[in-house]
Motif scaffolding. Structure first.
Motif, PDB file in Angstrom:
ATOM      1  N   ALA A 227      29.562  73.180  72.071  1.00 41.41           N
ATOM      2  CA  ALA A 227      29.198  73.340  73.478  1.00 41.41           C
ATOM      3  C   ALA A 227      27.705  73.227  73.714  1.00 41.41           C
ATOM      4  O   ALA A 227      27.267  72.887  74.823  1.00 41.41           O
ATOM      5  CB  ALA A 227      29.702  74.690  73.979  1.00 41.41           C
ATOM      6  N   MET A 228      26.902  73.498  72.675  1.00 41.38           N
ATOM      7  CA  MET A 228      25.448  73.388  72.815  1.00 41.38           C
ATOM      8  C   MET A 228      25.027  71.989  73.245  1.00 41.38           C
ATOM      9  O   MET A 228      24.020  71.809  73.931  1.00 41.38           O
ATOM     10  CB  MET A 228      24.764  73.749  71.484  1.00 41.38           C
ATOM     11  CG  MET A 228      24.732  75.235  71.190  1.00 41.38           C
ATOM     12  SD  MET A 228      24.449  75.610  69.424  1.00 41.38           S
ATOM     13  CE  MET A 228      23.085  74.520  69.020  1.00 41.38           C
ATOM     14  N   ASP A 229      25.784  70.991  72.831  1.00 40.07           N
ATOM     15  CA  ASP A 229      25.437  69.594  73.125  1.00 40.07           C
ATOM     16  C   ASP A 229      26.179  69.055  74.347  1.00 40.07           C
ATOM     17  O   ASP A 229      26.091  67.869  74.643  1.00 40.07           O
ATOM     18  CB  ASP A 229      25.752  68.720  71.906  1.00 40.07           C
ATOM     19  CG  ASP A 229      24.922  69.110  70.689  1.00 40.07           C
ATOM     20  OD1 ASP A 229      23.724  69.398  70.872  1.00 40.07           O
ATOM     21  OD2 ASP A 229      25.483  69.140  69.573  1.00 40.07           O
ATOM     22  N   ASP A 230      26.906  69.942  75.021  1.00 44.06           N
ATOM     23  CA  ASP A 230      27.661  69.535  76.203  1.00 44.06           C
ATOM     24  C   ASP A 230      26.891  69.965  77.454  1.00 44.06           C
ATOM     25  O   ASP A 230      26.756  71.164  77.727  1.00 44.06           O
ATOM     26  CB  ASP A 230      29.044  70.194  76.177  1.00 44.06           C
ATOM     27  CG  ASP A 230      29.921  69.768  77.341  1.00 44.06           C
ATOM     28  OD1 ASP A 230      29.410  69.091  78.258  1.00 44.06           O
ATOM     29  OD2 ASP A 230      31.115  70.127  77.330  1.00 44.06           O
ATOM     30  N   PRO A 231      26.372  69.032  78.222  1.00 43.36           N
ATOM     31  CA  PRO A 231      25.541  69.392  79.375  1.00 43.36           C
ATOM     32  C   PRO A 231      26.292  70.158  80.461  1.00 43.36           C
ATOM     33  O   PRO A 231      25.676  70.769  81.324  1.00 43.36           O
ATOM     34  CB  PRO A 231      25.060  68.034  79.897  1.00 43.36           C
ATOM     35  CG  PRO A 231      26.050  67.038  79.393  1.00 43.36           C
ATOM     36  CD  PRO A 231      26.506  67.568  78.068  1.00 43.36           C
ATOM     37  N   VAL A 232      27.622  70.132  80.437  1.00 44.51           N
ATOM     38  CA  VAL A 232      28.378  70.855  81.459  1.00 44.51           C
ATOM     39  C   VAL A 232      29.021  72.129  80.909  1.00 44.51           C
ATOM     40  O   VAL A 232      29.913  72.688  81.534  1.00 44.51           O
ATOM     41  CB  VAL A 232      29.470  69.938  82.074  1.00 44.51           C
ATOM     42  CG1 VAL A 232      28.837  68.742  82.760  1.00 44.51           C
ATOM     43  CG2 VAL A 232      30.476  69.491  81.011  1.00 44.51           C
ATOM     44  N   ALA A 233      28.557  72.569  79.740  1.00 43.71           N
ATOM     45  CA  ALA A 233      29.170  73.738  79.108  1.00 43.71           C
ATOM     46  C   ALA A 233      28.847  75.035  79.841  1.00 43.71           C
ATOM     47  O   ALA A 233      29.531  76.038  79.670  1.00 43.71           O
ATOM     48  CB  ALA A 233      28.727  73.854  77.655  1.00 43.71           C
ATOM     49  N   GLY A 234      27.805  75.040  80.616  1.00 46.37           N
ATOM     50  CA  GLY A 234      27.514  76.223  81.406  1.00 46.37           C
ATOM     51  C   GLY A 234      26.558  77.204  80.775  1.00 46.37           C
ATOM     52  O   GLY A 234      26.426  78.331  81.248  1.00 46.37           O
ATOM     53  N   PHE A 235      25.862  76.809  79.698  1.00 46.67           N
ATOM     54  CA  PHE A 235      24.857  77.690  79.112  1.00 46.67           C
ATOM     55  C   PHE A 235      23.675  77.849  80.060  1.00 46.67           C
ATOM     56  O   PHE A 235      23.226  76.880  80.685  1.00 46.67           O
ATOM     57  CB  PHE A 235      24.317  77.110  77.796  1.00 46.67           C
ATOM     58  CG  PHE A 235      25.240  77.284  76.619  1.00 46.67           C
ATOM     59  CD1 PHE A 235      25.567  78.547  76.151  1.00 46.67           C
ATOM     60  CD2 PHE A 235      25.761  76.184  75.975  1.00 46.67           C
ATOM     61  CE1 PHE A 235      26.404  78.710  75.060  1.00 46.67           C
ATOM     62  CE2 PHE A 235      26.595  76.335  74.883  1.00 46.67           C
ATOM     63  CZ  PHE A 235      26.918  77.600  74.430  1.00 46.67           C
ATOM     64  N   ALA A 236      23.151  79.058  80.141  1.00 44.41           N
ATOM     65  CA  ALA A 236      21.870  79.247  80.812  1.00 44.41           C
ATOM     66  C   ALA A 236      20.810  78.502  79.995  1.00 44.41           C
ATOM     67  O   ALA A 236      20.893  78.472  78.761  1.00 44.41           O
ATOM     68  CB  ALA A 236      21.529  80.717  80.914  1.00 44.41           C
ATOM     69  N   PRO A 237      19.831  77.883  80.635  1.00 40.29           N
ATOM     70  CA  PRO A 237      18.832  77.106  79.893  1.00 40.29           C
ATOM     71  C   PRO A 237      18.153  77.897  78.782  1.00 40.29           C
ATOM     72  O   PRO A 237      17.934  77.381  77.678  1.00 40.29           O
ATOM     73  CB  PRO A 237      17.842  76.704  80.984  1.00 40.29           C
ATOM     74  CG  PRO A 237      18.638  76.706  82.246  1.00 40.29           C
ATOM     75  CD  PRO A 237      19.621  77.821  82.091  1.00 40.29           C
ATOM     76  N   GLY A 238      17.831  79.146  79.044  1.00 40.62           N
ATOM     77  CA  GLY A 238      17.162  79.942  78.020  1.00 40.62           C
ATOM     78  C   GLY A 238      18.031  80.166  76.803  1.00 40.62           C
ATOM     79  O   GLY A 238      17.571  80.057  75.668  1.00 40.62           O
ATOM     80  N   LEU A 239      19.309  80.469  77.029  1.00 44.06           N
ATOM     81  CA  LEU A 239      20.230  80.705  75.927  1.00 44.06           C
ATOM     82  C   LEU A 239      20.470  79.427  75.147  1.00 44.06           C
ATOM     83  O   LEU A 239      20.497  79.436  73.910  1.00 44.06           O
ATOM     84  CB  LEU A 239      21.546  81.255  76.457  1.00 44.06           C
ATOM     85  CG  LEU A 239      22.647  81.511  75.412  1.00 44.06           C
ATOM     86  CD1 LEU A 239      22.160  82.470  74.338  1.00 44.06           C
ATOM     87  CD2 LEU A 239      23.909  82.065  76.091  1.00 44.06           C
ATOM     88  N   ARG A 240      20.635  78.307  75.857  1.00 48.66           N
ATOM     89  CA  ARG A 240      20.830  77.035  75.155  1.00 48.66           C
ATOM     90  C   ARG A 240      19.651  76.750  74.237  1.00 48.66           C
ATOM     91  O   ARG A 240      19.808  76.319  73.091  1.00 48.66           O
ATOM     92  CB  ARG A 240      21.002  75.891  76.149  1.00 48.66           C
ATOM     93  CG  ARG A 240      21.299  74.539  75.471  1.00 48.66           C
ATOM     94  CD  ARG A 240      21.194  73.388  76.478  1.00 48.66           C
ATOM     95  NE  ARG A 240      22.184  73.512  77.536  1.00 48.66           N
ATOM     96  CZ  ARG A 240      23.434  73.069  77.431  1.00 48.66           C
ATOM     97  NH1 ARG A 240      23.825  72.482  76.314  1.00 48.66           N
ATOM     98  NH2 ARG A 240      24.252  73.202  78.433  1.00 48.66           N
ATOM     99  N   GLY A 241      18.437  76.997  74.747  1.00 47.37           N
ATOM    100  CA  GLY A 241      17.249  76.755  73.943  1.00 47.37           C
ATOM    101  C   GLY A 241      17.210  77.619  72.695  1.00 47.37           C
ATOM    102  O   GLY A 241      16.839  77.144  71.612  1.00 47.37           O
ATOM    103  N   LYS A 242      17.608  78.874  72.820  1.00 45.55           N
ATOM    104  CA  LYS A 242      17.625  79.774  71.658  1.00 45.55           C
ATOM    105  C   LYS A 242      18.635  79.317  70.619  1.00 45.55           C
ATOM    106  O   LYS A 242      18.374  79.348  69.408  1.00 45.55           O
ATOM    107  CB  LYS A 242      17.944  81.196  72.117  1.00 45.55           C
ATOM    108  CG  LYS A 242      16.852  81.839  72.960  1.00 45.55           C
ATOM    109  CD  LYS A 242      17.314  83.152  73.571  1.00 45.55           C
ATOM    110  CE  LYS A 242      16.241  83.761  74.458  1.00 45.55           C
ATOM    111  NZ  LYS A 242      16.709  84.992  75.148  1.00 45.55           N
TER     112      LYS A 242
END
Length: 306
Positions: A227-242
């Motif tokens: 899901a980290m590589d899925d732009p529509v996965a719904g991660f908050a930007p900060g969490l995705r970055g971490k």
């Protein structure tokens, strides 16, 4: 009628707790040697036998407390426990000579204590919990062993974080209530959260609640990574970055945390005897090391099962 359980004991976890739980001044041999770990450990085994009433019992040992295959995956694994400029674990000077005494007492009673080269006690427990018939109860203060809980077999964890007298009897519902994940998700949860006691850094800024929420939403760490590589996965930007910053760590950490289920263990007969297999040897041991009380309580606990 349900068969009595096989009790699997994490021996290092319990004898470390015994050592730090009883002052050395309160338990000494006639020659002045401290036997606080011996005394406490034997009393813990007695309490477990009396309260859980197993018909089989095996103590698991650390033949390799920091296996090379785990260190190769994650060099920080338990690195903080190393003695300076060495490969050995930091163990209190007065505990180390007590471990052979504990093993001597177990042998006289007839309780097997086994380990395996290249594996930790956790792996011994995991392999026995997988290969031995249930029901099974695992006694340990190590949180990693929540992953062994299996309601179907069943396998329960007797979590001794506050001592054997206050153990937590954990099934799958208890693990979920405690951490928000099922037992099979615990290893991935622990990898995300991290564990300083094992040198697991975790993902910066991801605590227990966030780790549990991610496991609940994506199923496991593989699902989270996808899901980290899925732009529509719904991660908050900060969490995705971490998570992206920790990608290399997340690729190896679960394999470090997961308990081995296939360690090449020696043959073992887990049958718990009704009395000591070497009563004369146990009596001599008790007198030599001033542990007559704990030895008597252990013998009494065995006899109470008759």
């Amino acid at each position: 009628m349900t068969r009595p359980p096989l009790l699997l004991v994490d021996a290092p976890s319990l004898y470390f707790r015994a050592y730090f739980g009883i002052p050395e001044s309160a338990a000494k041999a006639p020659d002045g040697s401290p036997v606080n770990a011996v005394r406490g450990f034997l009393d813990m085994i007695s309490t477990l036998i009396r309260n859980r009433r197993p018909d089989r019992l095996v103590c698991a040992l650390d033949y390799d407390w920091r296996p090379a295959w785990r260190v190769e995956l994650l060099p920080s694994y338990k690195a903080h426990r190393l003695v300076p400029a060495g490969d050995a674990e930091v163990v209190p000077d007065t505990l180390e000579p007590q471990v052979p005494l504990i093993l001597e007492a177990l042998a006289a009673v007839g309780i097997p204590a086994i380990g395996c080269d290249g594996y930790e006690a956790d792996d011994v427990l995991g392999t026995l919990a997988t290969t031995q018939p249930g029901p099974i109860e695992v006694a340990s203060g190590d949180r990693d062993l929540f992953q062994l809980v299996d309601d179907a077999k069943p396998v329960r964890l007797l979590y001794c974080g506050r001592g054997v007298a206050k153990l937590e009897d954990c099934d799958g519902a208890a693990v979920r209530a405690k951490y928000g994940v099922p037992p099979e998700g615990y290893a991935d949860f622990a990898a995300l959260r991290g564990d300083p006691s094992d040198g697991l850094p975790g993902v910066t800024g991801v605590g227990e609640k966030t780790a549990a929420r991610l496991i609940d939403r994506y199923g496991d760490l593989a699902g989270i990574v996808a899901a980290m590589d899925d732009p529509v996965a719904g991660f908050a930007p900060g969490l995705r970055g971490k998570l992206l910053a920790a990608r290399d760590y997340l690729a190896v950490a679960p394999r470090v945390v997961r308990v081995a289920r296939d360690a090449p263990l020696p043959p073992v007969d887990p049958t718990l005897p009704r009395g000591p297999v070497d009563p004369d040897g146990l009596l001599a041991f008790a007198e030599k090391w001033n542990v007559a009380g704990p030895c008597r309580r252990l013998v009494d606990a065995l006899a109470e099962r008759a």
